[in-house]
Write a protein that holds these residues in place. Sequence first.
Motif, mmCIF file in Angstrom:
data_model
loop_
_atom_site.group_PDB
_atom_site.id
_atom_site.type_symbol
_atom_site.label_atom_id
_atom_site.label_comp_id
_atom_site.label_asym_id
_atom_site.label_seq_id
_atom_site.Cartn_x
_atom_site.Cartn_y
_atom_site.Cartn_z
ATOM 1 N N SER A 1 -18.818 -73.922 34.915
ATOM 2 C CA SER A 1 -20.324 -74.441 35.597
ATOM 3 C C SER A 1 -21.250 -73.614 34.808
ATOM 4 C CB SER A 1 -19.958 -74.369 36.770
ATOM 5 O OG SER A 1 -19.239 -75.075 37.497
ATOM 6 N N THR A 2 -20.985 -72.268 34.545
ATOM 7 C CA THR A 2 -22.229 -71.456 33.983
ATOM 8 C C THR A 2 -22.487 -72.019 32.880
ATOM 9 O OG1 THR A 2 -20.890 -69.449 34.802
ATOM 10 C CG2 THR A 2 -22.415 -69.271 33.004
ATOM 11 N N PHE A 3 -21.830 -72.650 31.714
ATOM 12 C CA PHE A 3 -22.278 -73.096 30.683
ATOM 13 C C PHE A 3 -22.669 -74.479 30.778
ATOM 14 C CE2 PHE A 3 -18.681 -70.199 29.727
ATOM 15 C CZ PHE A 3 -19.328 -69.363 28.719
ATOM 16 N N VAL A 4 -22.433 -75.415 31.688
ATOM 17 C CA VAL A 4 -22.870 -76.558 31.922
ATOM 18 C C VAL A 4 -24.304 -76.342 32.499
ATOM 19 C CG1 VAL A 4 -22.677 -78.925 33.490
ATOM 20 C CG2 VAL A 4 -20.607 -77.672 32.269
ATOM 21 N N VAL A 5 -24.465 -75.634 33.605
ATOM 22 C CA VAL A 5 -25.700 -75.326 34.197
ATOM 23 C C VAL A 5 -26.911 -74.815 33.061
ATOM 24 C CG1 VAL A 5 -26.975 -73.798 35.776
ATOM 25 C CG2 VAL A 5 -24.977 -74.759 36.617
ATOM 26 N N THR A 6 -26.233 -73.892 32.125
ATOM 27 C CA THR A 6 -27.081 -73.388 31.202
ATOM 28 C C THR A 6 -27.656 -74.709 30.126
ATOM 29 O OG1 THR A 6 -26.237 -71.184 31.313
ATOM 30 C CG2 THR A 6 -27.289 -71.789 29.094
ATOM 31 N N ALA A 7 -26.611 -75.413 29.946
ATOM 32 C CA ALA A 7 -27.066 -76.438 28.995
ATOM 33 C C ALA A 7 -28.173 -77.562 29.718
ATOM 34 C CB ALA A 7 -25.720 -77.132 28.458
ATOM 35 N N LEU A 8 -27.739 -77.906 30.803
ATOM 36 C CA LEU A 8 -28.653 -78.689 31.661
ATOM 37 C C LEU A 8 -29.858 -78.146 31.832
ATOM 38 C CD1 LEU A 8 -26.110 -79.857 34.338
ATOM 39 C CD2 LEU A 8 -26.870 -81.145 32.402
ATOM 40 N N GLY A 9 -29.901 -76.761 32.202
ATOM 41 C CA GLY A 9 -31.144 -76.237 32.383
ATOM 42 C C GLY A 9 -32.026 -76.020 31.054
ATOM 43 N N TRP A 10 -31.575 -75.747 30.152
ATOM 44 C CA TRP A 10 -32.070 -76.070 28.872
ATOM 45 C C TRP A 10 -32.658 -77.426 28.198
ATOM 46 C CZ3 TRP A 10 -28.997 -74.569 23.381
ATOM 47 C CH2 TRP A 10 -29.816 -74.532 22.651
ATOM 48 N N PHE A 11 -31.913 -78.355 28.581
ATOM 49 C CA PHE A 11 -32.218 -79.664 28.314
ATOM 50 C C PHE A 11 -33.696 -79.949 29.201
ATOM 51 C CE2 PHE A 11 -32.288 -83.910 30.113
ATOM 52 C CZ PHE A 11 -32.304 -85.004 29.033
ATOM 53 N N VAL A 12 -33.639 -79.770 30.462
ATOM 54 C CA VAL A 12 -34.815 -79.982 31.376
ATOM 55 C C VAL A 12 -35.842 -79.440 31.047
ATOM 56 C CG1 VAL A 12 -35.527 -80.082 33.764
ATOM 57 C CG2 VAL A 12 -32.932 -80.607 33.462
ATOM 58 N N VAL B 1 -31.302 -83.188 38.205
ATOM 59 C CA VAL B 1 -30.077 -83.289 36.911
ATOM 60 C C VAL B 1 -29.170 -82.298 37.282
ATOM 61 C CG1 VAL B 1 -30.096 -82.555 34.369
ATOM 62 C CG2 VAL B 1 -31.837 -83.717 35.129
ATOM 63 N N PHE B 2 -29.285 -81.241 37.843
ATOM 64 C CA PHE B 2 -28.186 -80.407 38.277
ATOM 65 C C PHE B 2 -27.300 -81.017 39.260
ATOM 66 C CE2 PHE B 2 -29.908 -75.962 37.577
ATOM 67 C CZ PHE B 2 -30.141 -76.153 36.061
ATOM 68 N N LEU B 3 -27.761 -81.922 40.290
ATOM 69 C CA LEU B 3 -26.975 -82.517 40.928
ATOM 70 C C LEU B 3 -26.093 -83.587 40.404
ATOM 71 C CD1 LEU B 3 -26.073 -83.420 44.062
ATOM 72 C CD2 LEU B 3 -28.379 -84.744 44.012
ATOM 73 N N ILE B 4 -26.502 -84.499 39.409
ATOM 74 C CA ILE B 4 -25.784 -85.609 38.818
ATOM 75 C C ILE B 4 -24.979 -84.741 37.739
ATOM 76 C CG2 ILE B 4 -26.095 -87.206 37.053
ATOM 77 C CD1 ILE B 4 -28.969 -87.832 38.086
ATOM 78 N N ILE C 1 -21.766 -76.536 45.403
ATOM 79 C CA ILE C 1 -22.521 -77.492 44.513
ATOM 80 C C ILE C 1 -23.853 -78.092 45.236
ATOM 81 C CG2 ILE C 1 -22.560 -79.768 43.130
ATOM 82 C CD1 ILE C 1 -19.474 -79.218 42.485
ATOM 83 N N GLY C 2 -23.547 -78.410 46.277
ATOM 84 C CA GLY C 2 -24.606 -79.165 46.981
ATOM 85 C C GLY C 2 -25.567 -77.964 47.495
ATOM 86 N N ASP C 3 -25.089 -77.035 47.867
ATOM 87 C CA ASP C 3 -26.075 -75.823 48.404
ATOM 88 C C ASP C 3 -26.795 -75.276 47.332
ATOM 89 O OD1 ASP C 3 -26.803 -73.608 50.151
ATOM 90 O OD2 ASP C 3 -25.781 -72.657 48.705
#
Length: 517
Positions: free
Chosen positions: A222-233, A483-486, A439-441
């Motif tokens: 999730s660390t890499f997924v969140v990083t990629a999503l944050g970069w995108f947004v 985006v993080f939620l999805i 995740i929800g939190d």
Amino acid sequence: MSDLPATPAKRTAIDRFLNIVEKGGNALPHPATLFAILALTVIVLSWIASQFTLMVHHPVTGAEIRPVNLLSIDGLHRILTGLVTNFTGFAPLGTVLVSLIGIGVAEHSGLIGAALRQLVLAAPRFLLTPILVFAGVMSNMASEIGYVLLVPLAGLIFQAAGRHPILGMAAAFAGVSGGYSANLLLGTIDPLLAGLSQEAARILDHDYTVSPAANYYFMFVSTFVVTALGWFVTEVIVAKRFPDAATRSSDEKIEPMSAAEKRGLVYALVASLALTALILWGTLPADGFLRDRETGDLLNSPFLQGIVAIIFAYGVVAGIAYGIGAGTVKSDEDVIKGMSQSMATLGGYLVLVFFAAQFVAFFNWTQLGLIFAVEGATFLKALNMPAIPLFMGFILLTATANLFMGSASAKWALMAPVFVPMFMLLGYSPEITQLGYRIGDSVTNIISPMMSYFALIIAFFQRYEPKAGIGTLVAVMLPYSIVFLIGWTVLFSIWLALDLPIGPGAPLEYIQAMQAG
């Protein structure tokens, strides 16, 4: 015309929604008070429930389960004699204290702050955004350091790079708070939530144990997924609102790393590598000294059972090594001071835990948790919902609750006694239920006015946008939250569909319940 009163700005739907959220959150009492009220409510409910013929059968033993009245002489005796042990025996208490003592040394010596600065300062311009998001995620292991150090530092870095400082702060805040549950390392939140999950699981299974590393594999990815999503947004959505342009000058500047700080980081790296080598020596060989002495097993070994002690050791060893190299630790008094300062910040937490422990204990004693779990599981079984939609609903429920109650531990102490045994009866492990909660939190932290550091982030924004307020911050961070939620829910769904392990020794299914069913 100039004498006419100004026409009030038209309130948007999101403004009205945020107003409701803010009022609803402000109407709640302090979390400690809330748990005190809930503990008293449980006592009264136990008396009410005992007046009816409520009864369920234990799903494993088949024994009859009836409400236990705490508003009786026997109940009063149990409350009086158990008040202290409820608190001292509360599973999350000791694990959090031990973890924070170690991390306190690393924080007080300056290691964590220096490591974050070095990570961000060394990044090429085109990688600034992902590095900031990643650094934010990693800062979670040291509680508030990401909020008070990394977020304002990100604004200064982006300003120095010719980009809008609000953009940098948004990226860092998204990692620190939106990616709160992800990390490459275990932090204080892992043993805290695991302890609460274990307490809740023992409503149904008295011997169940939840490891602090229960969600580690998933959170690592999730660390890499969140990083990629944050970069995108940041670059695709938020950057359009904050284009690269000159902003008002700031007297603040980014201090380069001093020679002493660099030397301290080298010392800390060497010490951490030495400790890692020692741990690998004890875990990799089949007869390693950190494995189970009888079976050689790693999943049920002293290594995993003592993961909190290992977090403590890393914090102390790396913190002292950095302090010696940087000159911030000159004697044992400096080490003890770091530990003490870490403990000094826990006054409010200890009060909260005292009342939360009473609530959890009373709830367990009354048998109401088990009764609700059995009835709730029966209802959900009748719906026959597949795992993925079921957990999607749970994640959304948690994300919504997070808007009104900011404390992760307080929410889980409230929700775990109901949802953990309920999902166990449906065949899902406490570990996977805890993962859905995390995740929800996390995803709505960045838009929740009830989050502890929300006002501080607004103050940081106001350095560059003087009129910034709650609406400004939420408008900036809402795309990250969505985006993080999805994205995180999709990752969770894929993980479930592929039946991948979420952590060492952490099952997706509750085998005992399924076999007994």
